[in-house]
Design an enzyme around this catalytic site. Sequence first.
Site, mmCIF file in Angstrom:
data_model
loop_
_atom_site.group_PDB
_atom_site.id
_atom_site.type_symbol
_atom_site.label_atom_id
_atom_site.label_comp_id
_atom_site.label_asym_id
_atom_site.label_seq_id
_atom_site.Cartn_x
_atom_site.Cartn_y
_atom_site.Cartn_z
ATOM 1 C CD GLU A 1 -4.554 -7.895 1.884
ATOM 2 O OE1 GLU A 1 -5.451 -7.220 2.441
ATOM 3 O OE2 GLU A 1 -3.359 -7.598 1.933
ATOM 4 C CD GLU B 1 -2.794 -1.339 2.401
ATOM 5 O OE1 GLU B 1 -2.790 -0.444 3.250
ATOM 6 O OE2 GLU B 1 -3.487 -2.362 2.509
HETATM 7 O O1 G3I Z 1 -4.575 -8.558 19.106
HETATM 8 C C1 G3I Z 1 -5.210 -7.380 19.639
HETATM 9 C C2 G3I Z 1 -5.984 -7.739 20.895
HETATM 10 O O2 G3I Z 1 -5.063 -8.158 21.877
HETATM 11 C C3 G3I Z 1 -6.738 -6.483 21.345
HETATM 12 O O3 G3I Z 1 -7.508 -6.797 22.445
HETATM 13 C C4 G3I Z 1 -7.633 -5.979 20.240
HETATM 14 C C5 G3I Z 1 -8.372 -4.682 20.634
HETATM 15 O O4 G3I Z 1 -8.576 -3.831 19.555
HETATM 16 O O5 G3I Z 1 -6.858 -5.708 19.101
HETATM 17 C C6 G3I Z 1 -6.177 -6.845 18.594
HETATM 18 O O6 G3I Z 1 -5.415 -6.442 17.494
HETATM 19 C C7 G3I Z 1 -6.130 -6.208 16.301
HETATM 20 C C8 G3I Z 1 -5.540 -7.098 15.226
HETATM 21 O O7 G3I Z 1 -6.143 -6.801 13.987
HETATM 22 C C9 G3I Z 1 -5.752 -8.587 15.508
HETATM 23 O O8 G3I Z 1 -7.105 -8.896 15.518
HETATM 24 C C10 G3I Z 1 -5.944 -4.741 15.929
HETATM 25 O O9 G3I Z 1 -6.609 -3.925 16.861
HETATM 26 C C11 G3I Z 1 -6.511 -4.503 14.547
HETATM 27 O O10 G3I Z 1 -6.181 -3.178 14.142
HETATM 28 C C12 G3I Z 1 -5.895 -5.469 13.571
HETATM 29 O O11 G3I Z 1 -6.511 -5.292 12.316
HETATM 30 C C13 G3I Z 1 -5.804 -5.821 11.211
HETATM 31 C C14 G3I Z 1 -5.644 -4.728 10.158
HETATM 32 O O12 G3I Z 1 -5.006 -5.268 9.028
HETATM 33 C C15 G3I Z 1 -4.802 -3.582 10.692
HETATM 34 O O13 G3I Z 1 -4.770 -2.543 9.756
HETATM 35 C C16 G3I Z 1 -6.629 -6.970 10.626
HETATM 36 O O14 G3I Z 1 -6.674 -8.068 11.558
HETATM 37 C C17 G3I Z 1 -5.995 -7.444 9.324
HETATM 38 O O15 G3I Z 1 -6.861 -8.343 8.691
HETATM 39 C C18 G3I Z 1 -5.786 -6.247 8.399
HETATM 40 O O16 G3I Z 1 -5.137 -6.704 7.233
HETATM 41 C C19 G3I Z 1 -4.902 -5.721 6.203
HETATM 42 C C20 G3I Z 1 -3.720 -6.201 5.409
HETATM 43 O O17 G3I Z 1 -2.627 -6.434 6.244
HETATM 44 C C21 G3I Z 1 -3.354 -5.195 4.316
HETATM 45 N N1 G3I Z 1 -4.488 -4.898 3.484
HETATM 46 C C22 G3I Z 1 -5.693 -4.496 4.178
HETATM 47 C C23 G3I Z 1 -6.072 -5.545 5.229
HETATM 48 C C24 G3I Z 1 -7.355 -5.188 5.862
HETATM 49 O O18 G3I Z 1 -7.192 -3.989 6.606
#
Ligand code: G3I
Length: 373
Positions: free
Chosen positions: A264, A159
């Site tokens: 994705e 990105e």
């Molecule tokens: O693991 C913590 C947990 O301990 C905590 O309690 C909780 C509270 O918010 O957060 C958890 O972490 C989250 C993590 O995902 C795991 O679930 C983060 O907040 C959350 O921001 C994170 O989101 C990820 C996101 O990228 C971040 O931008 C998504 O899982 C993941 O699927 C997503 O993936 C991205 C690709 O890497 C790039 N392209 C877009 C795609 C979707 O956004």
Amino acid sequence: MKALTLFGILVAGAISIGVLYSGDSQPALKDVFKEQFMIGAALNDAVVSGKDVNAAEIVTKHCNTITAENVMKWALIHPEPNQYDFAAADRFVEFGVKHKMFIVGHTLVWHAQIPDAAFTDNAGKLLNREAMLVRLKDHISTVVGRYKGRVKGWDVVNEALTDEGEFRDTKWRQTIGDDFVAKAFEYAHQADPDAELYYNDFSLEKPAKRDAVVRLVKDLKAKGLRIDGVGIQGHWGMDYPTRENFDAFVDAVAALGVKVMVTELDLDILPSVSDYQGADVSMRAELQKKLNPFPDSLPDSMQQVHANRYAELFSMLVSQSKNINRVTFWGVYDKTSWLNNWPVPGRTSYPLLFDRNYQAKPAFDAIVKVVQK
Ligand code: G3I
């Protein structure tokens, strides 16, 4: 006799429930699409660590490639400038090796899920170009080097472009300059000369962004750098992308002699937040209802609409399969999809092929039928 018959019925019933539950009556997607492309899923730690056995079963049955959903991102694998944490990434790679899957590392350079401290010195001051290059090289050689020979392909940069086709204004750019992309590819190749290296982004079907990625790949190649593929993320909706735009993207990338991967894939059926922007806040409860219209289950009619659109998307992918070598879903089943929490937290989302009880949805049959035709 009666007892025996009853026993027989019970056994037959148990077997058929077992078959249904384990999904044995379904064809494996990796076999269904073996002439077209690899089939993959992005995995979180629960899947590979044994906490989510049912999800792991789906993956081992249907996928021949996996991607790390979060565990290899900078914030998780390199949480402090002088501290790496490989535990979860190691589990992910071991899972892939054990099941003989094509393992994709995601991602080395991204502006999100990276601590601010990655860009600053001990006093909190933004690093200069030279110092940031040292840090980038250290990160890439440590992470790629650790999984050398096991992780077969890396999303080197994720990105970096805006929808308008400019470089996104990130700390990568502010510290290093636009050639942070080239430098990342250079360092990744040094760390594992056999690994495939990819650029990954969303909305690449939009013409301005498509043209920008074409320029980027040409530029990397002109610099003599290795780039094997472009990943189009595929966070798609009921009315995008158009087939025309998708085909134009695939053709443009294929003409450069690099692979196209859908990296994705998920298909959002919930209402778009932008349709409700500026809505009166006093209507909040009503708004929430509108934005989360299926909190308990998706009605059959909507399942069918979703399945039909999945079929349409797969017919688009299959018709371009000579240029597409992998289709990876962003998650395994609806319950753990990132779309339950984005762009609105706490919605009930239905973007994948397997439902909250690990059962294949109508969309599963619909995409299988695309190649069985
Ligand atoms: O693991 C913590 C947990 O301990 C905590 O309690 C909780 C509270 O918010 O957060 C958890 O972490 C989250 C993590 O995902 C795991 O679930 C983060 O907040 C959350 O921001 C994170 O989101 C990820 C996101 O990228 C971040 O931008 C998504 O899982 C993941 O699927 C997503 O993936 C991205 C690709 O890497 C790039 N392209 C877009 C795609 C979707 O956004």
